[in-house]
Design a protein around this motif. Structure first.
Motif, PDB file in Angstrom:
ATOM      1  N   ARG A  67      32.643   6.807  50.175  1.00 56.74           N
ATOM      2  CA  ARG A  67      31.587   7.299  51.080  1.00 56.74           C
ATOM      3  C   ARG A  67      30.378   7.157  50.823  1.00 56.74           C
ATOM      4  O   ARG A  67      28.977   6.989  51.158  1.00 56.74           O
ATOM      5  N   LYS A  68      30.437   7.830  49.171  1.00 51.88           N
ATOM      6  CA  LYS A  68      28.576   7.578  48.678  1.00 51.88           C
ATOM      7  C   LYS A  68      28.043   6.018  48.536  1.00 51.88           C
ATOM      8  O   LYS A  68      27.523   6.025  48.757  1.00 51.88           O
ATOM      9  N   ASP A 121      26.195   4.717  55.491  1.00 57.84           N
ATOM     10  CA  ASP A 121      26.303   4.248  56.850  1.00 57.84           C
ATOM     11  C   ASP A 121      27.307   3.356  57.083  1.00 57.84           C
ATOM     12  O   ASP A 121      27.266   2.236  56.207  1.00 57.84           O
ATOM     13  N   SER A 122      27.482   3.116  58.770  1.00 64.66           N
ATOM     14  CA  SER A 122      27.476   1.523  59.430  1.00 64.66           C
ATOM     15  C   SER A 122      27.224   0.317  58.766  1.00 64.66           C
ATOM     16  O   SER A 122      27.342  -0.885  58.590  1.00 64.66           O
ATOM     17  N   GLU A 123      25.769   0.029  58.589  1.00 64.85           N
ATOM     18  CA  GLU A 123      24.262  -0.362  58.093  1.00 64.85           C
ATOM     19  C   GLU A 123      25.119  -1.072  56.924  1.00 64.85           C
ATOM     20  O   GLU A 123      25.034  -1.712  56.253  1.00 64.85           O
ATOM     21  N   LEU A 134      35.324   6.106  61.193  1.00 66.90           N
ATOM     22  CA  LEU A 134      34.199   5.297  60.963  1.00 66.90           C
ATOM     23  C   LEU A 134      32.689   5.479  61.043  1.00 66.90           C
ATOM     24  O   LEU A 134      32.019   6.780  61.858  1.00 66.90           O
ATOM     25  N   PRO A 135      32.178   6.077  60.027  1.00 64.23           N
ATOM     26  CA  PRO A 135      30.104   6.770  60.080  1.00 64.23           C
ATOM     27  C   PRO A 135      29.970   5.466  61.042  1.00 64.23           C
ATOM     28  O   PRO A 135      29.433   4.809  61.339  1.00 64.23           O
ATOM     29  N   GLY A 136      29.192   6.859  61.801  1.00 64.36           N
ATOM     30  CA  GLY A 136      28.027   6.848  63.341  1.00 64.36           C
ATOM     31  C   GLY A 136      28.940   5.777  64.015  1.00 64.36           C
ATOM     32  O   GLY A 136      29.934   6.071  64.173  1.00 64.36           O
TER      33      GLY A 136
END
Length: 488
Positions: A289-290, A294-296, A322-324
């Protein structure tokens, strides 16, 4: 202990590679010695291995390609149904589950001399039930829909093998995919295809016909080191909530895995190992995650002409933890462009069978009746979850064959449609014009696709998408030469 890990047909090599990778994880190596069988050179529907009993927990948690993880209980020669009864009744089932739990028995065969698989199934079921009644004074009930314990047997011409299913619900049921598009694709098949493409998290991935997002979500979870069994293992506080459009019940942590309902896995030592496996996986997730906050940052994106499917993709993405929101938009595949400043990448798509969304246009408009009939046929035709089910046709498999034949008939009719032929020609030209330098992979049941795109494939891999025999075509798109350079 001996295991047989089941997978979709054609994915034996990627599965063997994945098993070797899982076995090398520090937390898995700590469980004991793993010995994986040689990679099959012909379709077997899975890969065998020898490993500690605790390996069942690691395999169910981490294998993205497996359909089921079967624990071998016994193997013996046989000639008649009574031999199956003797083999099954001689096993100490009371050491694995109680008579209070529900049971289901399935039998598959390859060149078995027995006339009736149903009778063979009955004899094995009777043997298990009689054994438990003799030992405990009570007998388990049979539940073919949602059993606590699943027993599988496989018969060859001379030998019978009996397994305990440690997975429970099939492993492609991750717990997030409750909405689907018009080209249903099981999650473990998508993961296996990603492995075949050679895509790595550092590469750009794009799907111009993403539908409900199966390829892209599987890729994102790989990049973020989210175990495919994370939701079923209860690694999140709250289970994903199904949408109002759910087409199948979501599998949750309440369902878990089959091994969680077997006595040996509920001993204190195994419970500690299970917690350690989940803790190690969680720590790896936090590190990733680090790297991808984010998804981008994932470099994973998609598009689809159908607005409803784009909304499905967003919902599935969120349920997959999943993020965002995913990087996606409603767009015709013929207008799709590579992500900005990306000159090389991997495109992966599974065009809808039958009616092609991209030539119909519109914002999620309704399909014609023919398209609905085709999708209904496909939904009824589920992939065999055992390794040899396709070798002996039963009534259920006959229905699958009929569905497959109806799909091929519809596809043949469609291929004569001038609009469809023209779309493929335009899409092939669009790939040449806009995606030079990219590797394009297309999963399709249309064996003539390369000719229709007017692009020569560099590789074709046989696969099965449920009952459909398919090919994964690879196209290497070359950079267009600069006209100014040519003039010199």
């Amino acid at each position: 202990m001996r295991f047989f890990v089941v997978c979709p047909g054609g994915l034996e090599v990627p599965l063997a590679q994945e098993l070797a990778s899982i076995a090398q994880r520090p937390d898995c190596k700590a469980l004991g010695v793993w010995v994986i069988d040689p990679t099959p050179t012909s379709p077997t529907g899975g890969v065998g291995l020898a490993a500690p009993i605790s390996a069942a927990m690691a395999l169910n948690l981490h294998s993205r390609i497996a359909s089921r993880v079967l624990l071998q209980m016994a193997e013996s020669p046989y000639r008649q149904e009574e031999d199956l009864y003797k083999l099954a009744s001689g096993l100490a089932w009371e050491e694995w589950f109680s008579s209070k739990q529900t049971l289901r028995v399935d039998v598959t065969a390859h060149r078995s001399p027995l006339k009736s698989l149903n009778f063979a199934t009955l004899k094995i079921k009777d043997a298990i039930v009689d054994r438990l009644r003799d030992v405990t004074g009570d007998r388990p009930s049979i539940d073919t829909a949602f059993p606590d314990v699943r027993v599988q047997a496989h018969l060859t011409a001379t030998h019978a093998t009996i397994y305990l299913d440690t997975s429970g619900e099939a492993l492609f049921k991750r717990g997030w995919h409750d909405e689907k598009g018009d080209a249903p694709l099981k999650e473990n098949l998508a993961a296996g295809i990603l492995s075949i493409t050679g895509w790595k998290p550092s590469q750009t991935l794009f799907d111009p016909m993403c539908g409900s997002g199966t390829f892209l979500i599987e890729a994102a979870q790989m990049a973020l080191a989210i175990p495919p069994g994370a939701i079923r293992a209860g690694m999140y506080g709250d289970d994903a909530k199904p949408s109002r459009l759910a087409y199948r019940p979501l599998v949750t942590s309440a369902h878990g895995f089959g091994f969680q309902r077997l006595k040996p896995f509920n001993e204190t030592a195994e419970q500690k190992r299970w917690i350690s496996l989940k803790d190690a996986a969680h720590a790896e997730m936090m590190e990733k995650r680090k790297q991808f906050p984010d998804s981008e940052s994932l470099g994973i994106s998609g598009g689809d002409i159908n607005e409803r499917l784009v909304a499905m993709f967003k919902g599935n993405w969120q349920r997959a933890q999943l993020p965002g929101l995913p990087v996606t938009r409603q767009i015709d595949a013929l207008a799709s462009k590579p992500p900005s400043n990306v000159k090389e990448g991997v495109m992966l798509l599974n065009p809808p069978y039958g009616e092609r969304l991209v030539i119909k246009g519109g914002r999620g408009q309704d399909r014609a009746a023919g398209g609905d009939m085709e999708r209904d046929s496909y939904e009824q035709a589920e992939e065999p979850e055992d390794r040899y089910a396709f070798n002996l046709e039963t009534g259920r498999q006959s229905a699958k064959r009929s569905s497959r034949e109806s799909l091929k008939k519809l596809q043949a009719q469609e291929e004569q449609d001038p609009k469809f032929v023209e779309f493929l020609r335009q899409f092939g030209q669009h790939l040449k014009d806009a995606f030079g330098g990219w590797n394009v992979f297309v999963l399709t049941a249309d064996m003539a696709l390369p000719g229709q795109l007017r692009i020569k494939e560099s590789k074709r891999t046989p696969l099965f998408n449920g009952p459909l025999e398919c090919r994964l075509f690879k196209f290497e798109m070359h950079q267009k030469r600069d006209a100014a350079v040519d003039l010199k």
